[in-house]
Each structure stands twice: as structure tokens, then as C-alpha cells.
Write an enzyme that holds these catalytic residues in place. Structure first.
Site, PDB file in Angstrom:
ATOM      1  CG  LEU A   1       1.795  -0.592   5.679  1.00 18.68           C
ATOM      2  CD1 LEU A   1       1.402  -0.319   7.123  1.00 18.68           C
ATOM      3  CD2 LEU A   1       0.562  -0.593   4.773  1.00 18.68           C
ATOM      4  CD  GLU A   2       6.005   5.576   0.020  1.00 20.14           C
ATOM      5  OE1 GLU A   2       6.101   6.478   0.895  1.00 20.14           O
ATOM      6  OE2 GLU A   2       5.528   5.765  -1.098  1.00 20.14           O
ATOM      7  CG  LEU A   3       2.195   4.533   5.353  1.00 19.86           C
ATOM      8  CD1 LEU A   3       1.828   4.291   6.805  1.00 19.86           C
ATOM      9  CD2 LEU A   3       1.060   4.109   4.422  1.00 19.86           C
TER      10      LEU A   3
ATOM     11  N   GLY B   1       0.131   5.335   0.219  1.00 19.48           N
ATOM     12  CA  GLY B   1      -0.924   6.319   0.433  1.00 19.48           C
ATOM     13  C   GLY B   1      -0.739   7.029   1.754  1.00 19.48           C
TER      14      GLY B   1
ATOM     15  CG  PHE C   1      -1.687   1.321   1.367  1.00 21.78           C
ATOM     16  CD1 PHE C   1      -2.791   1.566   0.564  1.00 21.78           C
ATOM     17  CD2 PHE C   1      -1.289   2.293   2.272  1.00 21.78           C
ATOM     18  CE1 PHE C   1      -3.493   2.766   0.674  1.00 21.78           C
ATOM     19  CE2 PHE C   1      -1.981   3.490   2.395  1.00 21.78           C
ATOM     20  CZ  PHE C   1      -3.089   3.729   1.586  1.00 21.78           C
TER      21      PHE C   1
END
EC number: 1.2.1.3
Length: 517
Positions: A250-252, A229, A227
């Protein structure tokens, strides 16, 4: 006539239950694509289709899968200009940056095509005779990949290329507002010869995607979630996968600091701050959040940054501009909320604020109907201010001061994000002290906070991610599982830690003392 785009599952168009119009943010009345949106049941069905296709794809020898990745790279390269123009049309990214984004797909393919011959395991010595130990990388199975639209083709390639190379099947859900760019990329990938069902493109809204993912995880047809976002949504994805004993990639978001030391090249620092703060209209996860400037050079740095910003062009993204419009109406609305965080103790040093219009122009540019906004530099930002603590996705940069490097590191870490960071200095000791102290997953020295390369690990910590990494060989750990194998050919049962030969040392041995005559 705008493009008509549907989800593709198992090589066939999937039914839609709603539609979404992807528009050109430079001319919002222009519909780039009419997108059919699938529901949760279709998402879950796509994962079942992918699970069936993955079994056969995993049997294809990894070097052959590597040749497919090579073909993807060549196809993207041959279509680079057309794909870049579409990215510019759909999300308003300046064409030069869009072309660079497409180039990143090619670079990613060039790196991973060789990994098909280097998915190395190891042979490991056993503690017992006539026994061999091995390790193997196995594909995880089906990866559900959900990506944002600010980098509609480059960032998805960081997931899709290694996932496919490692023998996984993928269900990819791009952002609706970048659907045309994503669909064009999907077509290039499938043209490389991927079997039906190995890569599936799903267009769906956020609620239906989450519900479909929850169903697929419950059915056991998704084995990895990637993901990119917001931190808010990433937290929900992490909670969902955790309930199913999975760890998502997760890349936030980011609140990326840039520290300007007293010995910095201030002209270079201002150039780096301009690009990382306002390139792509500040809509990168690696965009500069706060410039943390030594008090002795604060005035000189701010003067240079404001002068550089005044000379930069905001306008039609097909031209030579620093920034075009914001990505989509929802991001424009959110950005206007960020502008309300400017407080009386702040000083806007960059000029006008808000949307560029005939009544609020930027020089001779009135913005037309586009979602263009004035770039903003806010001086006097304090720790604890929302402008200091929260990600502000858009063209706004805060400035604060420090007196010691330890204070600068503390300020850099205070918001709790940990994606990218930068320090401008000519002192190696300062650079390495900053690297050791900052919590960011990426550190630049005398360079901007933006500018990832395809063969380095990309990812963040804290509010920016869960420590997972994309790009380079490090991403292989996201899309493979290590398997250990032992092969005992002794003809008898040998028990680990029990039937181990022991060589007994004489631990009481001491050297005899000798004296020189």
C-alpha cells in the site's frame, strides 16, 4: 477523433459494460480517449487468465526475463517524447516533469534488468553433518496492481517491472482519467515480447474493481495486491486482503512536513518548498503539506516563499511552467472543499484563492476553460486544524512555527501520516535527530519532500502505508516468497534440534592469578 481504448486480457480486447471519457484538464471539452470500462466478472476472469499464463512465464530463466525488462527500457526510451506529450495532454502535468516521469521508467528498467542475474538465495550451514540448507526466491503468482493517475506511468513501473522480472503475471488497473497514458505504456511493455496473459490491462471503475478483486481473491487467483491511492481506499484494500491472509503493498497519501531550522539557507528552503508544494499543482503524494518554521526565521522564510511563488508561472503545461491544471474535475471539486478549511485565524499570504478565471486571474492569465487554480500559502495554521491534519491534494501549503527541534518533530508526526519529510539545516546533529524522530519512510536534508530515485526504497508508514516498500532491491520482497530447502544426504533420519552433536565446554575453568615480582 479521440482514442478508443479497451481492456486487454490474454492479448485480446475484453468486453466493456460502460464508457468513460478521459479529458484534457487544460481544455476539458477535449476528449483524449474514450475508455471502455470492464465489470467485476471481467476483472476476475483476467486474474484467471493471468494465473494460467504465469505458470509458463515462471519457467523462463530469470536472466532471460531480465533481458525482456531491458527491452522495455529501450522501447520506453525510444518513445519517451511521445509518451511524455501524452501524459501532459491527459493529466496536465508540465512537459518537463512528464519527461522526467518517463525517464523514471527507464531508470527502473536499467536497475532491474540486472536483478534477473541477482535473484540471490543463500546456502546456509546445517547444525548436522551431511546436510545442506538452501533458500530460494519464488514468484508469488499473480499480482493485481491498482494505480493512481497523478504519476500514470512512473509509479506503475515500480510495480510492473519487478513483478514481471520475478516471474509473476500482472493484472493492472490504472486510473480511468489517465487511461490513454496507461494504455500507451501497456503497448510498450507488450512490444518487448511478453507472452499473452502475462500482463493484462484492465480499465474499470472503483466499485467494479473492488468487487472483481474480492472475487479473484476468493477464487485464489490473486496472490499479491499493489495499490497506490488514497488512505481511505487503501484501508479497504488492506482489510480485504487481510481477510484472505494476504498483505497488500500500500502506497497511500501524505501530509509531508518540511522543517526550517534557524540555521537553514532560507533561499534554498523557499526554492524547495516552492517545488514540493506547488510542482504538479501540489498533486503528488510527496507534496509538501506543512512548512514547520522556526519562530526566529518565520517572517524571512514566508517572505521568500511568497516572492518565489509570485514569480512562478501557472499555465499551459506544454510550456515552461511550475504548474498546470488539476488532474481532473473530481480533483478540482475536492480541492475547492479543501479551500473551505481556511479559517478566520489563518492568513492567506499568497494572494487570490480559487479557480483562475477572467474574474479571478493570476496576473495576465485567466485560465481559459482549464482546471487551473491559484496556488495558496496559508500562514498561522495550528495543530488540530484540518489544514494541518489532513492531506490536501492540490496547490495549498500551510505554515506553522516551532521553538525547539523536539517540538518540530512532534508537529511533523502529529497528523499520523509517514511518507516523506524534509529538514533544512546546516547542523548535522539536527539532521540526524530529525531522522531518528520523524515517522516518515523517507527523509530529505536540504532538499524538497519530492524527488524519489529508482534505486531507493519508496513507501510510507501510518496513514501513508503499511510499511511495504517499492523501488530498489527492497521491492523484491513484495513480489517473491522465500522458500527454504534442506537436503539430507547422510542416509539416515537426522532430527533438527535433537540429533545435534554437542561439544561440552568446561565452564568452571578460571585463569590462575599471577603477580608481578
Amino acid at each position: 477523433m479521440s482514442r478508443q481504448i479497451m481492456s486487454v486480457v490474454g492479448g485480446k480486447e475484453a468486453a466493456s459494460t460502460a464508457t468513460y471519457d478521459s479529458t484534457n484538464p487544460a481544455r476539458p471539452a477535449e476528449v483524449v480517449a474514450r475508455v471502455g470500462l470492464a465489470d467485476a466478472a471481467t476483472f476476475a476472469a483476467a486474474c484467471r487468465t493471468a494465473a494460467e499464463a504465469q505458470r509458463e512465464w515462471a519457467k523462463v530463466p530469470a536472466p532471460v526475463r531480465g533481458r525482456v525488462i531491458a527491452s522495455i527500457g529501450r522501447l520506453v526510451e525510444a518513445n519517451a517524447e511521445a509518451l511524455a506529450r501524452l501524459v501532459t495532454e491527459e493529466i496536465g502535468k508540465p512537459y518537463a516533469e512528464a519527461l522526467g516521469e518517463v525517464r523514471e521508467i527507464v531508470d527502473t528498467c536499467d536497475f532491474f534488468l540486472g536483478e534477473g542475474r541477482r535473484l540471490y538465495g543463500q546456502t546456509v550451514p546445517s547444525e548436522m553433518p551431511d546436510k545442506n540448507l538452501f533458500t530460494f526466491r519464488n514468484p508469488v503468482g499473480v499480482a493485481a496492481v491498482i494505480t493512481a493517475g497523478n504519476f500514470p506511468v512512473a509509479v506503475p513501473s515500480w510495480y510492473l517491472v519487478p513483478a514481471l522480472l520475478c516471474g509473476n503475471a500482472v493484472v493492472w488497473k490504472p486510473a480511468e482519467y489517465a487511461a490513454a497514458s496507461a494504455y500507451a505504456m501497456f503497448q510498450l511493455f507488450t512490444a518487448a515480447g511478453l507472452p499473452d496473459g502475462v500482463l493484462n490491462g484492465l480499465f474499470a471503475g472503483g466499485a467494479e474493481t473492488f468487487a472483481g478483486l474480492e472475487r479473484a481473491l476468493g477464487e485464489g487467483t490473486v496472490h499479491k495486491v499493489g495499490f497506490t491511492g488514497s488512505s481511505e481506499v487503501g484501508r479497504r484494500i488492506g482489510e480485504l486482503t487481510g481477510r484472505h491472509l494476504q498483505s497488500a503493498c500500500l502506497e497511500l497519501g501524505g501530509k509531508n512536513p518540511m522543517v526550517i531550522m534557524p540555521d537553514a539557507d532560507l533561499d534554498l528552503a523557499a526554492e524547495g518548498a516552492l517545488f514540493s508544494g506547488f510542482g504538479t499543482a501540489g498533486q503528488r503524494c510527496t507534496s509538501l503539506g506543512t512548512a514547520i518554521v522556526h519562530e526566529s526565521v518565520h517572517d524571512a522564510f514566508v517572505e521568500r516563499l511568497v516572492r518565489a511563488l509570485a514569480a512562478a508561472t501557472v499555465g499551459d503545461p506544454t510550456g515552461d511552467v511550475l504548474a498546470g491544471p488539476l488532474l481532473d474535475r473530481k480533483f478540482a471539486d475536492r480541492y475547492e472543499e479543501y479551500l473551505t478549511w481556511i479559517q478566520p485565524h489563518h492568513t492567506v499570504v499568497s494572494g487570490p484563492v480559487g479557480r483562475i478565471t477572467k474574474d479571478n486571474p493570476r496576473g495576465g492569465f485567466d485560465g481559459g476553460e482549464g482546471l487551473y487554480y491559484h496556488p495558496v500559502v496559508v500562514d498561522g495554521v495550528r495543530p488540530g486544524d484540518r489544514l494541518f491534519m489532513e492531506e490536501t491534494f492540490g496547490p495549498i501549503v500551510g505554515v506553522t512555527t516551532f521553538s525547539t527541534l523536539d517540538e518540530a518533530v512532534e508537529l511533523a508526526n502529529l497528523p499520523g501520516y509517514g511518507l516523506s519529510s524534509s529538514i533544512y539545516t546546516s547542523d548535522a546533529r539536527s539532521a540526524f535527530r530529525f531522522r531518528e524522530g520523524v515517522s516518515a519512510g523517507m527523509v530529505s536534508v536540504n532538499n524538497s519532500t519530492s524527488g524519489a530515485e529508482a534505486h531507493l526504497p519508496f513507501g510510507g508508514n501510518g496513514r501513508s502505508g503499511n510499511g511495504s516498500r517499492q523501488s530498489g532491491m527492497w521491492v523484491l520482497d513484495q513480489f517473491t516468497r522465500w522458500q527454504a530447502m534442506n537436503w539430507d544426504h547422510s542416509g539416515r533420519l537426522q532430527k533438527a534440534q535433537m540429533d545435534v552433536a554437542e561439544i561440552v565446554p568446561d565452564l568452571d575453568f578460571r585463569l590462575a592469578e599471577t603477580r608481578l615480582p
